[in-house]
Design a protein around this motif. Structure first.
Motif, short mmCIF file in Angstrom:
data_model
loop_
_atom_site.label_atom_id
_atom_site.label_comp_id
_atom_site.label_asym_id
_atom_site.label_seq_id
_atom_site.Cartn_x
_atom_site.Cartn_y
_atom_site.Cartn_z
N ALA A 77 0.82 -1.21 0.00
CA ALA A 77 0.00 0.00 0.00
C ALA A 77 0.85 1.26 0.00
CB ALA A 77 -0.93 -0.01 1.20
N ALA A 78 2.01 1.18 0.62
CA ALA A 78 2.89 2.35 0.71
C ALA A 78 3.37 2.82 -0.66
CB ALA A 78 4.09 2.04 1.60
N GLU A 79 3.25 1.96 -1.67
CA GLU A 79 3.67 2.34 -3.02
C GLU A 79 2.63 3.21 -3.72
OE1 GLU A 79 6.65 1.55 -4.39
OE2 GLU A 79 7.16 0.68 -2.43
N GLY A 80 1.43 3.28 -3.16
CA GLY A 80 0.36 4.05 -3.79
C GLY A 80 0.37 5.51 -3.39
N GLU A 81 -0.20 6.33 -4.24
CA GLU A 81 -0.35 7.76 -3.96
C GLU A 81 -1.82 8.04 -3.71
OE1 GLU A 81 1.35 10.26 -6.91
OE2 GLU A 81 3.32 9.28 -6.87
N GLY A 82 -2.15 8.33 -2.47
CA GLY A 82 -3.54 8.55 -2.11
C GLY A 82 -4.20 7.29 -1.63
N VAL A 83 -5.27 7.44 -0.85
CA VAL A 83 -5.88 6.30 -0.18
C VAL A 83 -6.52 5.33 -1.17
CG1 VAL A 83 -8.15 7.39 0.21
CG2 VAL A 83 -7.30 5.65 1.80
N ARG A 84 -7.05 5.81 -2.28
CA ARG A 84 -7.64 4.90 -3.27
C ARG A 84 -6.60 3.90 -3.79
NH1 ARG A 84 -10.13 9.81 -5.01
NH2 ARG A 84 -12.42 9.76 -4.96
N ALA A 85 -5.48 4.44 -4.23
CA ALA A 85 -4.42 3.57 -4.75
C ALA A 85 -3.89 2.64 -3.67
CB ALA A 85 -3.28 4.42 -5.31
N ALA B 291 -10.89 12.19 4.96
CA ALA B 291 -10.07 13.41 5.03
C ALA B 291 -9.64 13.86 3.64
CB ALA B 291 -8.85 13.17 5.91
N GLU B 292 -9.53 12.92 2.70
CA GLU B 292 -9.13 13.23 1.34
C GLU B 292 -10.34 13.56 0.45
OE1 GLU B 292 -6.58 10.33 -0.45
OE2 GLU B 292 -5.16 10.33 1.23
N GLY B 293 -11.53 13.55 1.06
CA GLY B 293 -12.72 13.88 0.29
C GLY B 293 -13.34 12.71 -0.43
N VAL B 294 -12.92 11.48 -0.09
CA VAL B 294 -13.49 10.28 -0.70
C VAL B 294 -14.71 9.86 0.12
CG1 VAL B 294 -13.08 7.89 -1.35
CG2 VAL B 294 -11.23 9.56 -1.53
N ALA B 295 -15.84 9.68 -0.53
CA ALA B 295 -17.07 9.33 0.18
C ALA B 295 -17.00 7.88 0.65
CB ALA B 295 -18.27 9.52 -0.73
N TRP C 175 -14.88 -3.99 -7.46
CA TRP C 175 -15.71 -3.57 -6.33
C TRP C 175 -15.12 -2.34 -5.64
CZ3 TRP C 175 -20.34 -4.76 -4.14
CH2 TRP C 175 -21.02 -5.85 -4.67
N LEU C 176 -13.83 -2.34 -5.45
CA LEU C 176 -13.20 -1.18 -4.81
C LEU C 176 -13.36 0.08 -5.68
CD1 LEU C 176 -9.89 -2.75 -3.46
CD2 LEU C 176 -11.88 -2.03 -2.13
N THR C 177 -13.28 -0.11 -6.99
CA THR C 177 -13.47 1.03 -7.88
C THR C 177 -14.90 1.55 -7.79
OG1 THR C 177 -11.80 0.19 -9.41
CG2 THR C 177 -13.35 1.78 -10.29
N LYS C 178 -15.88 0.64 -7.70
CA LYS C 178 -17.26 1.04 -7.55
C LYS C 178 -17.49 1.81 -6.25
CE LYS C 178 -19.55 -0.84 -11.10
NZ LYS C 178 -20.44 -0.07 -12.01
N LEU C 179 -16.81 1.36 -5.21
CA LEU C 179 -16.99 1.99 -3.90
C LEU C 179 -16.30 3.33 -3.79
CD1 LEU C 179 -16.61 -1.05 -1.46
CD2 LEU C 179 -18.67 0.30 -1.85
N PHE C 180 -15.05 3.36 -4.26
CA PHE C 180 -14.22 4.53 -3.99
C PHE C 180 -13.69 5.23 -5.24
CE2 PHE C 180 -13.51 1.41 -0.55
CZ PHE C 180 -14.16 2.10 0.46
N GLY C 181 -13.88 4.61 -6.40
CA GLY C 181 -13.39 5.26 -7.61
C GLY C 181 -11.95 4.93 -7.90
#
Length: 212
Positions: A96-104, A159-163, A206-212
């Protein structure tokens, strides 16, 4: 004429003495050897087919030493399960640490979890854990290790504005259940690459549907 003087030297030991091992050190070493031996045997031949004598023999200790550290074979399995959970968390966090932002981060962390479940050693423990430890204890162990990560992720997502759908704590528990079902599908057939790809792609969708 000055009389000669002699210098007396005290012999010294050139090599420093090793510190004596304490009883606690010896106990920790024995316990680690038992866990390692049992982990190898359970992974190779399964929980039911492994005897306590085999564990003690593989660890190079007496059966009494095994009983001193673990009251039952299931207790050894529980120690290994906790060890595996910690390793899985470490693996997921690193991915997860390789991603930029909580979605990634969520996508990468979940993919790492699916990949780990395709490891035959991990898969066998995941499949056997509910039967050996009991379904409730197995879920509790998993929740203790993984829920804090998901709850933290959902808090950061807001906090990042993700619903986040619904209550973050409940959403985290539901997502963990979903991921565990997905992991179970992979662990049941760890060498089935087509299933692994299908499950991982579905989790991603599913994760894309939930969080984009």
């Amino acid at each position: 004429m000055t009389p000669a003087t002699t210098t007396t030297t005290t012999p010294t030991d050139a090599s420093p003495r090793r510190p004596r091992r304490t009883q606690a050190d010896r106990s920790a070493t024995t316990r680690a050897a038992l866990v390692k031996a049992a982990r190898e045997l359970f992974a190779d031949q399964g929980f039911a087919a492994t005897s306590r004598d085999q564990i003690a023999q593989r660890a190079g200790v007496t059966r009494g030493a095994l009983y001193h550290h673990f009251e039952s074979k299931a207790a050894v399995f529980a120690a290994i399960a906790a060890e595996l959970e910690a390793e899985l968390v470490e693996r997921v966090v690193a991915a997860a640490a390789e991603g930029e932002g909580v979605r990634a981060e969520l996508h990468l962390g979940c993919r790492a979890y699916m990949d780990a479940c395709a490891d035959p050693t991990i898969a066998r423990f995941l499949v056997e854990a509910p039967a050996v430890l009991g379904a409730a204890a197995s879920r509790a162990l998993d929740a203790e290790a993984c829920l804090p990560l998901l709850e933290e992720g959902f808090t950061r997502a807001e906090a990042e504005g993700v619903a986040v759908p619904g209550d973050p704590g409940v959403a985290a528990a539901l997502l963990l259940g979903f991921l565990n079902e997905a992991a179970g599908l992979i662990a049941a057939a760890p060498f089935n690459r087509a299933r692994r790809v299908a499950v991982t792609d579905t989790v991603d969708a599913w994760l894309t549907k939930l969080f984009g």
